[in-house]
Enzyme design. Structure first.
Site, PDB file in Angstrom:
ATOM      1  N   CYS A 180     -32.873 -25.587  57.015  1.00  0.00           N
ATOM      2  CA  CYS A 180     -32.441 -26.874  57.185  1.00  0.00           C
ATOM      3  C   CYS A 180     -32.546 -27.817  55.684  1.00  0.00           C
ATOM      4  O   CYS A 180     -31.778 -28.134  55.206  1.00  0.00           O
ATOM      5  CB  CYS A 180     -33.293 -27.851  58.186  1.00  0.00           C
ATOM      6  SG  CYS A 180     -32.941 -27.249  59.842  1.00  0.00           S
ATOM      7  N   VAL A 238     -31.315 -23.745  67.735  1.00  0.00           N
ATOM      8  CA  VAL A 238     -31.207 -25.177  68.113  1.00  0.00           C
ATOM      9  C   VAL A 238     -30.646 -25.073  69.471  1.00  0.00           C
ATOM     10  O   VAL A 238     -31.218 -25.664  70.518  1.00  0.00           O
ATOM     11  CB  VAL A 238     -30.446 -26.181  67.315  1.00  0.00           C
ATOM     12  CG1 VAL A 238     -30.095 -27.416  68.055  1.00  0.00           C
ATOM     13  CG2 VAL A 238     -30.967 -26.381  66.014  1.00  0.00           C
TER      14      VAL A 238
HETATM   15  C1  UDX Z   1     -37.341 -28.966  59.357  1.00  0.00           C
HETATM   16  C2  UDX Z   1     -37.524 -30.668  60.017  1.00  0.00           C
HETATM   17  O1  UDX Z   1     -38.863 -30.810  59.910  1.00  0.00           O
HETATM   18  C3  UDX Z   1     -36.839 -30.836  61.172  1.00  0.00           C
HETATM   19  O2  UDX Z   1     -37.070 -32.061  61.727  1.00  0.00           O
HETATM   20  C4  UDX Z   1     -35.653 -30.335  61.437  1.00  0.00           C
HETATM   21  O3  UDX Z   1     -34.579 -30.483  62.495  1.00  0.00           O
HETATM   22  C5  UDX Z   1     -35.386 -28.961  60.863  1.00  0.00           C
HETATM   23  O4  UDX Z   1     -35.916 -28.808  59.601  1.00  0.00           O
HETATM   24  P1  UDX Z   1     -38.517 -26.826  59.655  1.00  0.00           P
HETATM   25  O5  UDX Z   1     -37.500 -26.108  58.544  1.00  0.00           O
HETATM   26  O6  UDX Z   1     -38.607 -25.721  60.660  1.00  0.00           O
HETATM   27  O7  UDX Z   1     -37.867 -28.026  60.191  1.00  0.00           O
HETATM   28  O8  UDX Z   1     -39.708 -26.735  58.741  1.00  0.00           O
HETATM   29  P2  UDX Z   1     -40.697 -27.911  58.403  1.00  0.00           P
HETATM   30  O9  UDX Z   1     -41.904 -27.745  59.026  1.00  0.00           O
HETATM   31  O10 UDX Z   1     -40.079 -29.272  58.458  1.00  0.00           O
HETATM   32  O11 UDX Z   1     -40.770 -27.157  56.972  1.00  0.00           O
HETATM   33  C6  UDX Z   1     -39.871 -27.169  55.959  1.00  0.00           C
HETATM   34  C7  UDX Z   1     -40.402 -26.641  54.565  1.00  0.00           C
HETATM   35  O12 UDX Z   1     -41.352 -27.728  53.843  1.00  0.00           O
HETATM   36  C8  UDX Z   1     -41.330 -25.142  55.005  1.00  0.00           C
HETATM   37  O13 UDX Z   1     -41.000 -24.488  53.821  1.00  0.00           O
HETATM   38  C9  UDX Z   1     -42.763 -25.722  54.551  1.00  0.00           C
HETATM   39  O14 UDX Z   1     -43.318 -24.798  53.878  1.00  0.00           O
HETATM   40  C10 UDX Z   1     -42.283 -26.900  53.402  1.00  0.00           C
HETATM   41  N1  UDX Z   1     -43.309 -27.905  53.318  1.00  0.00           N
HETATM   42  C11 UDX Z   1     -43.674 -28.811  54.452  1.00  0.00           C
HETATM   43  C12 UDX Z   1     -43.941 -27.872  52.164  1.00  0.00           C
HETATM   44  O15 UDX Z   1     -43.916 -27.284  51.166  1.00  0.00           O
HETATM   45  N2  UDX Z   1     -45.214 -28.973  52.071  1.00  0.00           N
HETATM   46  C13 UDX Z   1     -45.246 -29.831  53.256  1.00  0.00           C
HETATM   47  O16 UDX Z   1     -46.134 -30.879  53.026  1.00  0.00           O
HETATM   48  C14 UDX Z   1     -44.526 -29.867  54.365  1.00  0.00           C
END
Ligand code: UDX
Length: 434
Positions: A260, A11
């Site tokens: 996160c 971040v």
């Molecule tokens: C997340 C938030 O989106 C972001 O706003 C915050 O600041 C930090 O956490 P990030 O952890 O980088 O971001 O990934 P993100 O793209 O949100 O995906 C999180 C997880 O959910 C991944 O493991 C992804 O594979 C999973 N996911 C996402 C699903 O299983 N299905 C979906 O439809 C979307």
């Protein structure tokens, strides 16, 4: 205004580079000197598309620099963005040791008015603790404000998330703090939403937990689809056509990982419970997510019966595509479970191999690190797709079939269309689809 960014992890580095790109004068600081040396030379220690170019561009422009002298950065800045990590403790709560340490250091080096901005994800009411720490350790009579400006960036698209955000949340309790933050984010004035500090802090946790809830919800629905003739992809599409629901974050699969969502859901549960609130809803979100590994291992066993000595290609190790991050990645639990079953594994990921090797070192006969997806598939009894990288979506499946011992695909991210894969002669299992 001179801006100091404290902590140059994920971040912090994006924040420092992003604020510099917006034209501000920024100093990034971190106690880990190696990070500072690298950042100063334009090297990004993590895989994040676009970040290296933007870092080098702003270093060259001259309004971005890095040092490991926290006290000096505090003294020479008007605004301090606190981006230190808040790791998860055993009980699920966030460990605020680093935030407290930085607050104390700011207090002891207060040589004029400072605006302290919480950027890291912190529990609601953290600002009151920062203020108390400041008051306890403050040298002299200088004044300060605390504000909250949570970061919503996603790994893999962090640069565009920072430079083109959906919204900028600002939590303040003084006109001066509000005006300073409005000035910093002048360029985005239509996207700014101002609240009090507790509200801003809670918006971050509430948003992440809501998105995690959407994922666990669609995963629960996918289990229902598997017992009926419904298809989760079409269910998700049909749901998403309702603008109140929205189509994003309804991709069923192996569940959420990363630094996160898992941590933030648990922290919000703990926060609520400490305040006497029943947090069962979010506990269930976490439980459903953790159960995704079981569901996947069951599918692998249903396809292969005995896993001992079978060769399994595990394709995709990062917690999601476009990152080398493996924190809370489903791949870790899957690999552990497959090793318990004494399977032989060939592992491949376009970016995350180095990080996975730290957990599962090379040299064990049951683990092979492949240089390409095709190499991983050589002689495999099944291919397990764990992360939906473009490269994996675009694999030449005809070639893959020739390389494999048995043409069996277990697709944990619904990368392929069942009809297409079966037409090529594969036995194909995916999530919530027939
Ligand atoms: C997340 C938030 O989106 C972001 O706003 C915050 O600041 C930090 O956490 P990030 O952890 O980088 O971001 O990934 P993100 O793209 O949100 O995906 C999180 C997880 O959910 C991944 O493991 C992804 O594979 C999973 N996911 C996402 C699903 O299983 N299905 C979906 O439809 C979307």
């Amino acid at each position: 205004m001179k801006i100091g960014v404290i902590g140059t992890g994920y971040v912090g580095l994006v924040t420092a580079v992003g604020l510099a790109d917006m034209g501000h004068n920024v100093t990034g600081t971190d106690k880990v000197t190696e990070k500072i040396e690298k950042a100063s030379r334009g090297i990004v220690p993590i895989y994040e598309p676009g970040l290296g170019d933007l870092l080098r561009k702003n270093l060259k422009k001259g309004n971005l620099c890095f040092n490991s002298d926290l006290e000096e950065t505090i003294r020479s800045s008007d605004v301090l963005f606190v981006c230190v990590n808040t790791p998860q403790r055993k009980d699920g709560s966030a460990d605020m040791t680093f935030v407290e340490g930085v607050s104390r250091c700011i207090a002891e080096n207060l040589n004029g008015y400072k605006l302290i901005v919480e950027k890291s994800t912190v529990p609601v009411r953290t600002s009151s603790w920062i203020k108390r720490t400041m008051t306890l350790y403050k040298a002299g009579e200088c004044s300060f404000d605390v504000a909250s400006n949570p970061e919503f960036l996603r790994e893999g698209s962090a640069v565009s998330d920072f430079l083109d955000p959906d919204r900028i949340i600002i939590g303040v309790e003084s006109d001066k703090a509000r005006d300073m933050l409005l000035k910093i984010y002048e360029k985005y004035k239509d996207k700014i939403y101002i609240t009090n500090i507790d509200t801003a802090e809670l918006i971050k946790h509430a948003s992440n937990s809501f998105l995690a809830m959407k994922i666990s919800y669609i995963n629960l629905i996918s289990d229902l689809c598997e017992k009926t003739d419904a298809d989760v992809e079409f269910v998700a599409k049909g749901m998403g056509l309702d603008s109140r629901i929205g189509k994003q974050f309804l991709q069923a699969g192996l569940g959420y990982g990363g630094s996160c969502f898992p941590k933030d859901v648990r922290a919000l549960v703990k926060m609520g419970e400490d305040l006497g609130i029943d947090m069962k809803l979010l506990k269930e979100v976490d439980r459903i997510n953790m159960a995704r590994t079981d569901m996947f291992i069951k599918k692998v066993k249903n396809a292969l019966w005995i896993l001992k000595n079978k060769k399994l290609a595990v394709l995709g190790l990062a917690f999601k595509p476009r990152t080398d991050d493996i924190r809370n990645a489903p791949s870790i639990h899957i690999i552990e479970r497959l090793l318990e079953e004494e399977a032989r594994l060939s592992l491949y990921d376009p970016e995350a191999v180095k990080n996975i090797k730290a957990l599962f070192p090379e040299g064990r006969p049951e683990i092979l690190y492949a240089a390409s997806a095709y190499q991983a598939l050589e002689g495999a009894n099944a291919a397990l797709f764990v992360t939906e990288w473009e490269e994996l979506k675009n694999l030449d499946l005809k070639k893959a079939k020739k390389l494999m011992e048995n043409p069996i695909i277990i697709d944990g991210r619904n990368i392929f269309k069942p009809g297409d894969v079966r037409k090529l002669g594969f036995e194909y299992y995916s999530i919530g689809r027939k």
